[in-house]
Design a protein around this motif. Structure first.
Motif, mmCIF file in Angstrom:
data_model
loop_
_atom_site.group_PDB
_atom_site.id
_atom_site.type_symbol
_atom_site.label_atom_id
_atom_site.label_comp_id
_atom_site.label_asym_id
_atom_site.label_seq_id
_atom_site.Cartn_x
_atom_site.Cartn_y
_atom_site.Cartn_z
ATOM 1 N N LEU A 236 -9.309 -14.713 -10.917
ATOM 2 C CA LEU A 236 -9.058 -13.136 -10.927
ATOM 3 C C LEU A 236 -9.944 -12.682 -9.834
ATOM 4 C CD1 LEU A 236 -7.850 -10.792 -12.076
ATOM 5 C CD2 LEU A 236 -9.628 -10.909 -13.685
ATOM 6 N N LYS A 237 -9.375 -11.794 -9.021
ATOM 7 C CA LYS A 237 -10.428 -10.909 -8.184
ATOM 8 C C LYS A 237 -9.930 -9.648 -8.772
ATOM 9 C CE LYS A 237 -11.235 -9.251 -3.561
ATOM 10 N NZ LYS A 237 -10.721 -9.131 -2.054
ATOM 11 N N HIS A 238 -10.737 -9.041 -9.750
ATOM 12 C CA HIS A 238 -10.373 -7.941 -10.508
ATOM 13 C C HIS A 238 -10.110 -6.644 -9.549
ATOM 14 C CE1 HIS A 238 -9.438 -5.597 -14.124
ATOM 15 N NE2 HIS A 238 -10.650 -5.208 -14.262
ATOM 16 N N HIS A 239 -9.016 -5.824 -9.748
ATOM 17 C CA HIS A 239 -8.859 -4.634 -9.202
ATOM 18 C C HIS A 239 -8.052 -4.986 -7.705
ATOM 19 C CE1 HIS A 239 -10.196 -2.048 -12.230
ATOM 20 N NE2 HIS A 239 -11.421 -2.720 -12.323
ATOM 21 N N ASP A 240 -8.025 -6.217 -7.408
ATOM 22 C CA ASP A 240 -6.975 -6.566 -6.532
ATOM 23 C C ASP A 240 -5.629 -6.503 -7.183
ATOM 24 O OD1 ASP A 240 -6.448 -7.998 -3.731
ATOM 25 O OD2 ASP A 240 -5.319 -8.679 -5.232
ATOM 26 N N PRO A 241 -4.757 -5.534 -6.516
ATOM 27 C CA PRO A 241 -3.566 -5.585 -7.387
ATOM 28 C C PRO A 241 -2.900 -6.827 -7.406
ATOM 29 C CG PRO A 241 -3.189 -4.399 -5.357
ATOM 30 C CD PRO A 241 -4.681 -4.620 -5.471
ATOM 31 N N THR A 242 -2.737 -7.613 -6.411
ATOM 32 C CA THR A 242 -1.767 -8.928 -6.594
ATOM 33 C C THR A 242 -2.551 -9.858 -7.367
ATOM 34 O OG1 THR A 242 -1.387 -8.855 -4.292
ATOM 35 C CG2 THR A 242 -0.940 -10.820 -4.993
ATOM 36 N N SER A 243 -3.907 -9.927 -7.580
ATOM 37 C CA SER A 243 -4.792 -10.919 -8.293
ATOM 38 C C SER A 243 -4.448 -10.297 -9.802
ATOM 39 C CB SER A 243 -5.984 -10.734 -7.809
ATOM 40 O OG SER A 243 -6.807 -11.878 -8.954
ATOM 41 N N LEU B 163 0.910 -1.208 -0.048
ATOM 42 C CA LEU B 163 -0.093 0.101 -0.136
ATOM 43 C C LEU B 163 0.951 1.218 0.032
ATOM 44 C CD1 LEU B 163 -2.946 -0.989 2.708
ATOM 45 C CD2 LEU B 163 -2.916 -0.942 0.028
ATOM 46 N N ILE B 164 0.546 2.269 -0.617
ATOM 47 C CA ILE B 164 1.097 3.568 -0.819
ATOM 48 C C ILE B 164 0.416 4.681 -0.494
ATOM 49 C CG2 ILE B 164 2.327 5.060 -2.467
ATOM 50 C CD1 ILE B 164 2.443 2.239 -3.955
ATOM 51 N N ARG B 165 1.086 5.574 0.436
ATOM 52 C CA ARG B 165 0.271 6.824 0.765
ATOM 53 C C ARG B 165 0.244 7.704 -0.153
ATOM 54 N NH1 ARG B 165 2.799 8.586 5.002
ATOM 55 N NH2 ARG B 165 3.868 10.257 4.252
ATOM 56 N N PRO B 166 -0.759 7.987 -1.257
ATOM 57 C CA PRO B 166 -0.758 9.010 -2.217
ATOM 58 C C PRO B 166 -0.779 10.335 -1.808
ATOM 59 C CG PRO B 166 -3.145 8.246 -1.690
ATOM 60 C CD PRO B 166 -2.193 7.492 -0.643
ATOM 61 N N PRO B 167 -0.242 11.009 -2.670
ATOM 62 C CA PRO B 167 0.131 12.615 -2.218
ATOM 63 C C PRO B 167 -1.003 13.423 -1.939
ATOM 64 C CG PRO B 167 0.339 12.308 -4.742
ATOM 65 C CD PRO B 167 -0.174 11.043 -4.158
ATOM 66 N N ARG B 168 -2.310 13.108 -2.316
ATOM 67 C CA ARG B 168 -3.551 13.751 -1.789
ATOM 68 C C ARG B 168 -4.528 12.903 -0.898
ATOM 69 N NH1 ARG B 168 -1.471 14.694 -6.374
ATOM 70 N NH2 ARG B 168 -2.582 13.158 -7.544
ATOM 71 N N ARG B 169 -5.040 13.517 0.088
ATOM 72 C CA ARG B 169 -6.013 12.665 0.805
ATOM 73 C C ARG B 169 -7.079 11.943 0.245
ATOM 74 N NH1 ARG B 169 -6.396 12.771 6.628
ATOM 75 N NH2 ARG B 169 -8.463 11.945 7.286
ATOM 76 N N ASP B 170 -7.778 12.452 -0.753
ATOM 77 C CA ASP B 170 -9.113 12.102 -1.287
ATOM 78 C C ASP B 170 -8.751 10.641 -2.326
ATOM 79 O OD1 ASP B 170 -10.543 13.957 -0.112
ATOM 80 O OD2 ASP B 170 -10.252 15.451 -1.933
ATOM 81 N N ILE B 171 -9.545 9.654 -2.031
ATOM 82 C CA ILE B 171 -9.247 8.467 -2.776
ATOM 83 C C ILE B 171 -10.734 8.321 -3.483
ATOM 84 C CG2 ILE B 171 -8.909 5.915 -2.832
ATOM 85 C CD1 ILE B 171 -7.147 6.446 -0.442
ATOM 86 N N PHE B 172 -10.687 8.792 -4.648
ATOM 87 C CA PHE B 172 -11.945 8.734 -5.609
ATOM 88 C C PHE B 172 -12.287 7.219 -6.184
ATOM 89 C CE2 PHE B 172 -10.211 13.004 -7.384
ATOM 90 C CZ PHE B 172 -10.916 13.779 -6.138
ATOM 91 N N TYR B 173 -11.379 6.517 -6.323
ATOM 92 C CA TYR B 173 -11.517 5.131 -6.916
ATOM 93 C C TYR B 173 -11.716 3.871 -5.853
ATOM 94 C CZ TYR B 173 -10.518 7.858 -10.981
ATOM 95 O OH TYR B 173 -10.867 8.645 -11.960
ATOM 96 N N SER B 174 -12.057 4.194 -4.424
ATOM 97 C CA SER B 174 -12.379 3.403 -3.499
ATOM 98 C C SER B 174 -13.498 2.375 -4.014
ATOM 99 C CB SER B 174 -12.573 4.064 -2.198
ATOM 100 O OG SER B 174 -11.554 4.612 -1.752
ATOM 101 N N TYR B 175 -14.428 3.033 -4.765
ATOM 102 C CA TYR B 175 -15.648 2.229 -5.156
ATOM 103 C C TYR B 175 -15.011 0.944 -6.136
ATOM 104 C CZ TYR B 175 -15.726 4.800 -9.764
ATOM 105 O OH TYR B 175 -15.533 5.088 -10.901
ATOM 106 N N ILE B 176 -13.776 1.106 -6.563
ATOM 107 C CA ILE B 176 -13.284 0.206 -7.649
ATOM 108 C C ILE B 176 -12.527 -0.844 -6.972
ATOM 109 C CG2 ILE B 176 -12.031 0.059 -9.529
ATOM 110 C CD1 ILE B 176 -12.990 2.763 -10.568
ATOM 111 N N HIS B 177 -11.570 -0.366 -6.313
ATOM 112 C CA HIS B 177 -10.415 -1.055 -5.608
ATOM 113 C C HIS B 177 -10.439 -1.415 -4.157
ATOM 114 C CE1 HIS B 177 -8.709 2.643 -4.648
ATOM 115 N NE2 HIS B 177 -8.201 2.821 -5.798
ATOM 116 N N GLY B 178 -11.427 -0.799 -3.688
ATOM 117 C CA GLY B 178 -11.686 -1.015 -2.079
ATOM 118 C C GLY B 178 -10.799 -0.380 -1.056
ATOM 119 N N ILE B 179 -9.694 0.315 -1.537
ATOM 120 C CA ILE B 179 -8.674 1.035 -0.833
ATOM 121 C C ILE B 179 -9.279 2.393 -0.386
ATOM 122 C CG2 ILE B 179 -6.227 1.723 -0.772
ATOM 123 C CD1 ILE B 179 -5.734 -0.075 -2.971
ATOM 124 N N THR B 180 -9.091 2.729 0.979
ATOM 125 C CA THR B 180 -9.566 4.127 1.538
ATOM 126 C C THR B 180 -8.234 4.559 2.069
ATOM 127 O OG1 THR B 180 -10.057 2.919 3.723
ATOM 128 C CG2 THR B 180 -11.835 2.893 1.907
#
Length: 175
Positions: free
Chosen positions: A140-147, A39-56
């Motif tokens: 495949l568990k799509h949008h799970d980065p490992t999968s 997991l990587i802390r992105p440069p901005r706090r808002d995570i718009f794509y949580s609905y796709i990959h589940g990362i908050t």
């Protein structure tokens, strides 16, 4: 012996510097030899794509940034013939965007795309990761980065095993 890594990024927003997860699957010959996911802390706090990959934000708030993780990432990408991703232009742009933001040179490896490999090898109605994976019987568990990265690696290995209509980079002399 062929050595490559399949990579998959998940991003927080539209910025190519917004990686919030990275999976790397290293392959040597026909064998997966190492898998890592961070997991990587992105440069901005808002995570718009949580609905796709589940990362908050709660998942990444205490994680190191890409800049802090680059030395370990760079070590995992060392000594490879090339990198591969499904829809490689996206993952390449994220890798390069994160490197640029962090002030690092991106890795020098050629980047190849399993969408292109699938298009040339199987002639499916769609070359999306779920369709190609299902065709090849790859879990495949799509949008799970490992999968996603594992599926990408297995797609390329399946194309190599089939040996038909391989892109030129796969026919080049190997170390």
């Amino acid at each position: 012996m062929l050595k490559f890594a399949a990579i998959d990024f998940e991003t927080a927003d539209n910025g190519r510097d917004s990686a919030c997860a990275l999976a790397i699957v290293r392959v040597q010959g026909q064998q997966v030899i190492q898998t890592s996911t961070r997991l990587i802390r992105p440069p901005r706090r808002d995570i718009f794509y949580s609905y796709i990959h589940g990362i908050t934000w709660a998942d990444v708030a205490d994680q190191p940034t890409f800049r802090e993780q680059w030395p370990a990432i760079q070590e995992e990408l060392a000594d490879l013939d090339f990198l591969v991703a499904h829809n490689a232009p996206f993952d390449r742009s994220v890798l390069y965007g994160c490197c640029e933001k962090a002030g690092y040179e991106p890795p020098p490896h050629p980047f190849h795309c399993t969408v292109r490999v699938a298009r040339q090898t199987w002639k499916l109605s769609s070359n999306s990761l779920p369709i190609v994976s299902a065709h090849l019987g790859i879990p495949l568990k799509h949008h799970d980065p490992t999968s996603d990265a594992m599926a990408c690696a297995r797609i390329l290995l399946a194309a190599l095993e089939r040996g038909e209509a391989l892109p030129p980079f796969l026919r080049a002399p190997r170390r």
